[in-house]
Design a protein around this motif. Structure first.
Motif, PDB file in Angstrom:
ATOM      1  N   SER A  53       0.814  -1.209   0.000  1.00 51.85           N
ATOM      2  CA  SER A  53       0.000   0.000   0.000  1.00 51.85           C
ATOM      3  C   SER A  53       0.849   1.260   0.000  1.00 51.85           C
ATOM      4  O   SER A  53       0.344   2.343  -0.260  1.00 51.85           O
ATOM      5  N   GLN A  54       2.132   1.140   0.285  1.00 52.06           N
ATOM      6  CA  GLN A  54       2.998   2.309   0.374  1.00 52.06           C
ATOM      7  C   GLN A  54       3.873   2.504  -0.854  1.00 52.06           C
ATOM      8  O   GLN A  54       4.588   3.491  -0.931  1.00 52.06           O
ATOM      9  N   GLN A  55       3.842   1.574  -1.804  1.00 51.61           N
ATOM     10  CA  GLN A  55       4.715   1.678  -2.958  1.00 51.61           C
ATOM     11  C   GLN A  55       4.243   2.779  -3.890  1.00 51.61           C
ATOM     12  O   GLN A  55       3.065   2.866  -4.220  1.00 51.61           O
ATOM     13  N   SER A  56       5.167   3.599  -4.296  1.00 53.48           N
ATOM     14  CA  SER A  56       4.870   4.691  -5.200  1.00 53.48           C
ATOM     15  C   SER A  56       5.944   4.745  -6.277  1.00 53.48           C
ATOM     16  O   SER A  56       7.009   4.155  -6.141  1.00 53.48           O
ATOM     17  N   VAL A 131       6.436   8.025   0.691  1.00 54.42           N
ATOM     18  CA  VAL A 131       6.058   9.327   0.145  1.00 54.42           C
ATOM     19  C   VAL A 131       5.099   9.979   1.133  1.00 54.42           C
ATOM     20  O   VAL A 131       4.065   9.414   1.470  1.00 54.42           O
ATOM     21  N   TYR A 132       5.453  11.168   1.588  1.00 52.66           N
ATOM     22  CA  TYR A 132       4.679  11.843   2.620  1.00 52.66           C
ATOM     23  C   TYR A 132       4.146  13.170   2.097  1.00 52.66           C
ATOM     24  O   TYR A 132       4.796  13.852   1.321  1.00 52.66           O
ATOM     25  N   GLN A 137       0.942   9.436   2.352  1.00 55.01           N
ATOM     26  CA  GLN A 137       0.960   9.144   3.784  1.00 55.01           C
ATOM     27  C   GLN A 137       1.213  10.420   4.586  1.00 55.01           C
ATOM     28  O   GLN A 137       2.024  11.257   4.210  1.00 55.01           O
ATOM     29  N   ALA A 138       0.499  10.569   5.694  1.00 54.22           N
ATOM     30  CA  ALA A 138       0.686  11.744   6.560  1.00 54.22           C
ATOM     31  C   ALA A 138       2.049  11.681   7.238  1.00 54.22           C
ATOM     32  O   ALA A 138       2.558  10.602   7.550  1.00 54.22           O
ATOM     33  N   ILE A 139       2.627  12.835   7.447  1.00 55.27           N
ATOM     34  CA  ILE A 139       3.927  12.909   8.115  1.00 55.27           C
ATOM     35  C   ILE A 139       3.718  12.621   9.596  1.00 55.27           C
ATOM     36  O   ILE A 139       2.898  13.249  10.255  1.00 55.27           O
TER      37      ILE A 139
END
Length: 142
Positions: A53-56, A131-132, A137-139
């Motif tokens: 889910s975090q791959q960009s 990626v924030y 994704q929130a920092i």
């Protein structure tokens, strides 16, 4: 809480020690090799599932008509665009590189879209993690 910890690597390292100790209790070398292969596959799969889910992707687009390209991506793909100053070494011409950060699943759509606008555009695609900011994704508070 520990987002930087790779659960797959923890699994691989701990299982490698356990499997290596199987040689001490009389298991054959074929069982140990099979165990190592299975551990590597399972560990890699766990990492892919956890990070899926975090791959960009980060797409760099070198094109002569960077303004049209940037506006078209914003209007049609609904992704933010950053223009980076650049200069071609061979031609010595100054231009801009269009940079887009998107989800992995959106990459193919962006590449097809760029090709329809400028079939001769030069593109690079890089895989990025963490990626924030807005749209991603929130920092964290640290």
């Amino acid at each position: 809480k520990y987002r930087t910890v790779s659960y797959g690597k923890i699994l691989i390292y701990s299982d490698f020690v356990i499997i290596a100790s199987a040689l001490l209790v009389g298991m054959g070398i074929s069982a140990v090799i099979y165990g190592y292969v299975m551990t590597a596959v399972v560990g890699y799969t766990v990492d892919m599932i956890m990070a899926g889910s975090q791959q960009s992707s980060q797409v760099f687009i070198v094109t002569h008509d960077y303004e049209k390209m940037a506006q078209a991506i914003v209007d049609n793909v609904h992704r933010g665009v950053t223009l980076i100053d650049s200069q071609g070494w061979y031609s010595k011409k100054e231009s801009k590189i269009v940079m887009v950060v998107c989800r992995k699943r959106e990459t193919a759509m962006i590449l097809k879209f760029v090709k329809t606008i400028d079939p001769e555009a030069f593109m690079t695609v890089g895989s990025v993690m963490g990626v924030y900011g807005k749209g991603f994704q929130a920092i964290g508070k640290g």
